[in-house]
Design a protein around this motif. Structure first.
Motif, mmCIF file in Angstrom:
data_model
loop_
_atom_site.group_PDB
_atom_site.id
_atom_site.type_symbol
_atom_site.label_atom_id
_atom_site.label_comp_id
_atom_site.label_asym_id
_atom_site.label_seq_id
_atom_site.Cartn_x
_atom_site.Cartn_y
_atom_site.Cartn_z
ATOM 1 N N PRO A 235 0.812 -1.224 0.000
ATOM 2 C CA PRO A 235 0.000 0.000 0.000
ATOM 3 C C PRO A 235 0.844 1.273 0.000
ATOM 4 C CG PRO A 235 -0.805 -1.569 1.632
ATOM 5 C CD PRO A 235 0.518 -2.087 1.157
ATOM 6 N N VAL A 236 2.009 1.232 0.626
ATOM 7 C CA VAL A 236 2.906 2.388 0.616
ATOM 8 C C VAL A 236 3.384 2.655 -0.805
ATOM 9 C CG1 VAL A 236 5.060 3.327 1.517
ATOM 10 C CG2 VAL A 236 3.617 1.887 2.977
ATOM 11 N N GLN A 237 3.788 1.592 -1.490
ATOM 12 C CA GLN A 237 4.241 1.729 -2.867
ATOM 13 C C GLN A 237 3.131 2.273 -3.755
ATOM 14 O OE1 GLN A 237 6.659 2.292 -4.886
ATOM 15 N NE2 GLN A 237 7.656 0.287 -5.063
ATOM 16 N N GLN A 238 1.953 1.730 -3.617
ATOM 17 C CA GLN A 238 0.838 2.153 -4.448
ATOM 18 C C GLN A 238 0.430 3.597 -4.154
ATOM 19 O OE1 GLN A 238 -2.078 -0.883 -3.627
ATOM 20 N NE2 GLN A 238 -1.161 -2.346 -5.048
ATOM 21 N N GLY A 239 0.545 4.009 -2.883
ATOM 22 C CA GLY A 239 0.176 5.366 -2.530
ATOM 23 C C GLY A 239 1.148 6.409 -3.037
ATOM 24 N N ALA A 240 2.389 6.009 -3.296
ATOM 25 C CA ALA A 240 3.412 6.960 -3.721
ATOM 26 C C ALA A 240 3.619 6.992 -5.231
ATOM 27 C CB ALA A 240 4.741 6.629 -3.049
#
Length: 284
Positions: A235-240
């Motif tokens: 989710p961190v990767q997708q959010g950035a």
């Protein structure tokens, strides 16, 4: 050249995946890291690749990093982990860090910039344009993520020199940091930020060490088939990410690089704690 692997900021702990015991003799939750490199060079002094969290971040985290980010990332706020303190422990002065090469301008990679105000800061030209061109901010690129506290001292941002469309193991758009005699390259790894790039370092034995920044966040993404992301990091990767298709394409190219050139290139990422442990064990 001597390479030091530094964790310049422990973040929230994440659990091991079921597949992890094969590479971790004592699988347990580990703190996400900010994996930076400190290069001792013969010609360029100390070169820092990414900076993690800086001393001002640790003193005033909500002001410097943002309250929402601090609440989510849960940084340990250990001053001993700052690049500045680690450089001094190695017997150097902060002024010995003459160059900083950044994969990109997100806060967990730029926090140490104010600790080395005299260092020249090298970026891929695409990331430089994203933070200096007003039109880039209009398109939601890097300026909003380059924290004001990390640029208040006026860092010497320097776009790398594009190498006439040169390639590195088939990766196009390679750029060379200006004024460095050491063999370092900024290699575009699109999808995460507007000008996200990996940093390729030619070691003394001729092999390349390739810091891929946030192009992947867990080693299972490039080591396993099918790719295995970590559910706490995905989710961190997708959010950035700025471009999901480009980010997935970059990940797949890194998989191919690791598969096809194991004797020539060693790939690492910025935040995987199990991967960092391997390098820390190797370098003592």
């Amino acid at each position: 050249m001597r390479v030091h692997h530094l964790n310049c900021g422990s973040l929230r702990k994440i659990p091991p995946l079921p597949a992890e015991p094969a590479t971790d003799p004592a699988p347990r939750a580990r703190a996400v890291v900010c994996h930076c490199l400190l290069l001792e060079t013969d010609s360029d002094g100390l070169v820092l690749v990414d900076t993690g969290l800086g001393t001002a971040d640790l003193r005033h985290p909500r002001r410097s990093l943002g309250a929402d980010w601090v609440a989510y990332a849960q940084p340990a706020l250990d001053r001993a982990e700052s690049a500045l303190r680690q450089v001094v422990r190695l017997g150097y002065a902060p002024g010995d860090v003459r160059h900083i090469v950044l994969t990109h301008l997100h806060r967990d990679h730029t926090g140490g910039l104010p600790d080395f105000p005299h260092a020249r800061v090298h970026l891929h030209p695409d990331e430089y344009r994203a933070v200096t061109d007003p039109a880039a901010a209009h398109h939601g690129h890097s300026l909003d993520r380059f924290m004001p506290a990390h640029r208040a001292h006026g860092p010497m941002l320097t776009p790398a020199s594009e190498d006439g469309g040169g390639e590195w193991f088939g990766f196009p758009g390679v750029a060379r940091p200006r004024g460095l005699a050491s063999e370092l390259l900024l290699v575009p790894l699109p999808g995460h930020s507007a000008g996200h790039a990996g940093v390729a370092v030619r070691e003394g034995d001729g092999r390349w060490l390739f810091h891929a920044g946030d192009a992947y966040m867990y080693h299972g993404e490039i080591e396993r088939t099918p790719p295995l992301p970590h559910p706490a990091l995905e989710p961190v990767q997708q959010g950035a990410e700025t471009d999901v298709a480009a980010r997935v394409g970059t990940r797949d190219r890194l998989r191919g690089l690791r598969r096809d050139h194991p004797d020539e290139v060693t790939v690492l990422s910025a935040h995987d704690p199990w991967e960092f442990a391997r390098f820390a064990d190797l370098t003592g």
